[in-house]
Design a protein around this motif. Structure first.
Motif, PDB file in Angstrom:
ATOM      1  N   VAL A 148      14.578   5.368   0.656  1.00 50.52           N
ATOM      2  CA  VAL A 148      13.386   4.753   1.811  1.00 50.52           C
ATOM      3  C   VAL A 148      13.148   3.335   1.261  1.00 50.52           C
ATOM      4  O   VAL A 148      13.030   2.527   2.030  1.00 50.52           O
ATOM      5  CB  VAL A 148      12.260   5.811   1.272  1.00 50.52           C
ATOM      6  N   PHE A 149      13.426   3.023  -0.156  1.00 46.20           N
ATOM      7  CA  PHE A 149      12.813   1.788  -0.618  1.00 46.20           C
ATOM      8  C   PHE A 149      13.936   0.846  -0.072  1.00 46.20           C
ATOM      9  O   PHE A 149      13.686  -0.456   0.245  1.00 46.20           O
ATOM     10  CB  PHE A 149      12.568   1.569  -2.001  1.00 46.20           C
ATOM     11  N   TRP A 150      15.226   1.130   0.062  1.00 47.24           N
ATOM     12  CA  TRP A 150      16.089   0.552   0.360  1.00 47.24           C
ATOM     13  C   TRP A 150      16.153  -0.023   1.938  1.00 47.24           C
ATOM     14  O   TRP A 150      16.471  -0.972   2.286  1.00 47.24           O
ATOM     15  CB  TRP A 150      17.570   1.111   0.305  1.00 47.24           C
ATOM     16  N   ASN A 151      15.433   0.720   2.774  1.00 44.80           N
ATOM     17  CA  ASN A 151      15.135   0.299   4.217  1.00 44.80           C
ATOM     18  C   ASN A 151      13.861  -0.184   4.381  1.00 44.80           C
ATOM     19  O   ASN A 151      13.460  -0.321   5.409  1.00 44.80           O
ATOM     20  CB  ASN A 151      15.241   1.897   4.822  1.00 44.80           C
ATOM     21  N   PHE A 152      13.184  -0.640   3.044  1.00 43.55           N
ATOM     22  CA  PHE A 152      11.924  -1.347   3.521  1.00 43.55           C
ATOM     23  C   PHE A 152      12.464  -3.000   3.993  1.00 43.55           C
ATOM     24  O   PHE A 152      13.545  -3.501   3.454  1.00 43.55           O
ATOM     25  CB  PHE A 152      11.169  -1.667   2.046  1.00 43.55           C
TER      26      PHE A 152
ATOM     27  N   LYS B 220       0.858  -1.296   0.008  1.00 46.18           N
ATOM     28  CA  LYS B 220      -0.146  -0.221   0.183  1.00 46.18           C
ATOM     29  C   LYS B 220       0.921   1.343   0.065  1.00 46.18           C
ATOM     30  O   LYS B 220       0.827   2.199  -0.740  1.00 46.18           O
ATOM     31  CB  LYS B 220      -0.942  -0.164   1.164  1.00 46.18           C
ATOM     32  N   ASP B 221       2.148   1.256   0.828  1.00 46.39           N
ATOM     33  CA  ASP B 221       2.908   2.490   0.816  1.00 46.39           C
ATOM     34  C   ASP B 221       3.588   2.556  -0.594  1.00 46.39           C
ATOM     35  O   ASP B 221       3.736   3.754  -0.912  1.00 46.39           O
ATOM     36  CB  ASP B 221       3.981   2.134   1.961  1.00 46.39           C
ATOM     37  N   THR B 222       3.827   1.168  -1.269  1.00 52.08           N
ATOM     38  CA  THR B 222       4.492   1.600  -2.488  1.00 52.08           C
ATOM     39  C   THR B 222       3.491   2.187  -3.595  1.00 52.08           C
ATOM     40  O   THR B 222       3.919   3.083  -4.152  1.00 52.08           O
ATOM     41  CB  THR B 222       4.718   0.237  -3.054  1.00 52.08           C
TER      42      THR B 222
ATOM     43  N   PHE C  49      13.629  -4.038  -4.122  1.00 54.10           N
ATOM     44  CA  PHE C  49      13.569  -3.743  -5.828  1.00 54.10           C
ATOM     45  C   PHE C  49      12.325  -3.682  -6.237  1.00 54.10           C
ATOM     46  O   PHE C  49      12.044  -2.813  -7.345  1.00 54.10           O
ATOM     47  CB  PHE C  49      14.502  -4.646  -6.480  1.00 54.10           C
ATOM     48  N   ARG C  50      11.530  -4.769  -6.053  1.00 52.89           N
ATOM     49  CA  ARG C  50      10.342  -4.920  -6.714  1.00 52.89           C
ATOM     50  C   ARG C  50       9.293  -3.892  -6.309  1.00 52.89           C
ATOM     51  O   ARG C  50       8.527  -3.328  -7.340  1.00 52.89           O
ATOM     52  CB  ARG C  50       9.683  -6.327  -6.185  1.00 52.89           C
ATOM     53  N   LYS C  51       9.295  -3.361  -5.149  1.00 52.93           N
ATOM     54  CA  LYS C  51       8.614  -2.344  -4.598  1.00 52.93           C
ATOM     55  C   LYS C  51       8.837  -1.009  -5.334  1.00 52.93           C
ATOM     56  O   LYS C  51       8.057  -0.211  -5.547  1.00 52.93           O
ATOM     57  CB  LYS C  51       8.386  -2.325  -3.305  1.00 52.93           C
ATOM     58  N   PHE C  52      10.107  -0.801  -5.347  1.00 52.75           N
ATOM     59  CA  PHE C  52      10.677   0.235  -6.005  1.00 52.75           C
ATOM     60  C   PHE C  52      10.246   0.564  -7.363  1.00 52.75           C
ATOM     61  O   PHE C  52       9.689   1.455  -8.145  1.00 52.75           O
ATOM     62  CB  PHE C  52      12.297   0.521  -5.897  1.00 52.75           C
ATOM     63  N   LEU C  53      10.299  -0.656  -8.345  1.00 54.47           N
ATOM     64  CA  LEU C  53      10.038  -0.736  -9.554  1.00 54.47           C
ATOM     65  C   LEU C  53       8.562  -0.332  -9.826  1.00 54.47           C
ATOM     66  O   LEU C  53       7.904   0.229 -10.863  1.00 54.47           O
ATOM     67  CB  LEU C  53      10.475  -2.026 -10.220  1.00 54.47           C
TER      68      LEU C  53
END
Length: 533
Positions: free
Chosen positions: A206-210, A176-178, A215-219
């Motif tokens: 931020v995504f690196w600290n998930f 949901k955040d993504t 990587f999937r979420k960042f993409l």
């Protein structure tokens, strides 16, 4: 049942850990945030501009009625979602300019509320309250919250992104955040396209600290942003006459402004950008600059090493997030783009205000903290509301005060009233010698749409046909012609804004017989149409 780790209990209680250094919002915090919003709203309400403050304000207001980047309504890159949001507000307000001003008032007040939330959640309640009060009274933030410009809306949305990023990291980063961050990034890009690129380093961190599937979420977030941006860009280009027309307008404005960037202006542009960044950030912080300077000296020369390390350990994530908010945007405005107005630092000025608040909260003693925050707030209020004209020399290029809003509104109101009362639209051509950003053709196109108007000097930033370079307003709409069409007209109304001269017309009009239009306060002269050269 799994036994909870001690650190998990600390996180759920909202106490300080290396992952989350601030406090958990309580009902009292939410109530105080609403009170701060209301207080900021009340402070901004009486000072709203009634007329378009600068050329850009008029362009944005005109775009609500006719959006077309090719006509610089608004200028490229387009600010599409900002104008469309203004158009939505206009359904309720019924006045394009007032709609955008109300948007600034609400977002400027919301910015104060978000600074409190950020301060509390990232550092603590003392920090949150100081940040909110600094943001509420900061003269340029207060000023831009009362005029029709994108900057404070952009700053508000960036702060929304910061709150979302911080909470997403503390939650471990859900899908949901993504999705939400991808949608918000697309909205920010639609309001002010320049901002979106500077947020990329922050989002990478931020995504690196998930906790999982980083990587999937960042993409996925990037794909969501790209798809939504493609949607609003499609409509923006379509309303601007197609891709070729839009691209030509964008290329024209980029070429016109290129000399202000390091790539084309070299060291001279860099020096000016750095100068403006320093001046505008200082005017936004005011006495907060002294807090920053004092903190740097104290940390370097005086502070206890062990205490500094302990503070750094407890706040490492928050500090990194702040730097990734401030530095990329500052570098974008100095090395890639350019900075020439206070609004150009608004994407990261709230971050600097938060830093100043953190320093104030670290002062020993409750009354020292209260006295410091009060001193900064009082200095800000006095500067904005009572700042004399002589202060403009001290705060170079940043004398943005209520006096400026009132004087500009008064000048434009006087001009509009005098022309309407004494000159008939069917007999009159309203003339402008050149582009004048504080008060020119665009202002009167908005506020005197019934009068035919011309700007004699060619505007190099406009996408005008080579054989028809002169700007003309007819029926409230902008077009281009070879030269003035005088048939049926009897009077030329020569607009002479404060700070300009009637002599600017000598190339185009015989001004020897020019007469000052009564009650225009020296801003409008009239001559017979035969005086046109």
């Amino acid at each position: 049942m799994r036994k909870r780790h001690p650190e998990d209990r600390l996180k759920s209680a909202g106490t300080r850990t290396e992952r989350g250094s601030g406090e958990k919002l309580r009902k009292a915090d939410v109530a105080l945030a609403v009170v701060l919003f209301a207080a900021a709203f009340a402070l901004r309400l009486p000072f709203r501009s009634q007329f378009a403050y600068i050329w850009d304000s008029a362009e944005f207001s005109l775009a609500i009625g006719q959006y077309n980047v090719a006509l610089s309504q608004p200028h490229a890159p387009g600010y599409f979602l900002y104008v469309m949001l203004g158009r939505l507000v206009n359904f309720l307000v019924g006045n394009p300019h007032a709609s955008l001003v109300w948007l600034s008032v609400v977002c400027g007040s919301g910015l104060v509320m978000l600074l409190y939330v950020l301060g509390v959640e990232m550092f603590g309640r003392r920090e949150g309250l100081a940040a909110a009060l600094f943001g509420m009274t900061s003269p340029p933030v207060w000023f831009d919250s009362c005029v029709a410009l994108t900057y404070v809306v952009d700053a508000f949305l960036v702060c929304v992104m910061m709150v979302w990023c911080w909470r997403a990291m503390r939650r471990g980063g859900s899908w949901k955040d993504t999705i939400g961050m991808g949608v918000l990034l697309a909205i920010i890009g639609g309001v002010r396209q320049q901002t979106i690129w500077a947020l990329v380093p922050l989002l990478v961190f931020v995504f690196w600290n998930f906790e999982a599937r980083r990587f999937r979420k960042f993409l996925v977030a990037l794909i969501v942003t790209a798809v939504l941006c493609a949607v609003w860009m499609h409509w923006m280009v379509l309303m601007s006459g197609g891709w070729q027309s839009y691209w030509s307008a964008l290329h024209r404005i980029v070429g016109y402004q290129a000399r202000k960037t390091v790539a084309h202006g070299g060291w001279n542009a860099l020096v000016w950008n750095l100068f403006f960044v320093g001046v505008f950030c200082s005017s936004g912080l005011m006495l907060g600059v002294l807090l920053l300077a004092g903190a740097l000296v104290y940390r370097a020369r005086v502070g206890n090493t062990e205490r500094k390390r302990e503070w750094d350990r407890c706040h490492v994530t928050a500090v990194r997030l702040l730097w990734l908010w401030i530095l990329p945007m500052m570098l974008l405005g100095t090395l890639v783009g350019y900075t020439e107005t206070p609004g150009h630092v608004f994407t990261y000025l709230p971050g600097l205000l938060l830093v100043a608040a953190v320093i104030a909260a670290r002062l020993q003693g409750r009354w020292i903290y209260i006295g410091t925050v009060t001193a900064v707030g009082v200095a800000n209020v006095l500067t904005f509301t009572e700042g004399p004209r002589d202060w403009d020399r001290i705060f170079v290029l940043t004398g943005y005060t209520v006096r400026q809003i009132r004087e500009h509104d008064g000048e434009l109101a006087c001009m509009v009233r005098a022309i309407r009362a004494q000159l008939r639209p069917e007999d009159t051509l309203v003339c402008h010698a050149q582009e004048y950003l504080p008060l020119g053709l665009r202002h009167l196109q908005l506020h005197l749409p019934e009068y035919e108007q011309y700007q004699f000097a060619v505007d190099r930033a406009m996408l005008s046909p080579a054989d028809r370079p002169m700007m003309r307003v007819l029926g409230g709409r902008l077009g281009f012609v070879r030269g003035p069409e005088l048939a049926g007209k009897r009077v030329l109304a020569l607009i002479v804004p404060p700070g300009t001269s009637l002599d600017n017309y000598t190339r185009y009009v015989d001004i020897r017989g020019a007469k000052l239009l009564p009650e225009s306060e020296g801003t409008v002269y009239k001559v017979p149409v035969e005086a046109m050269r």
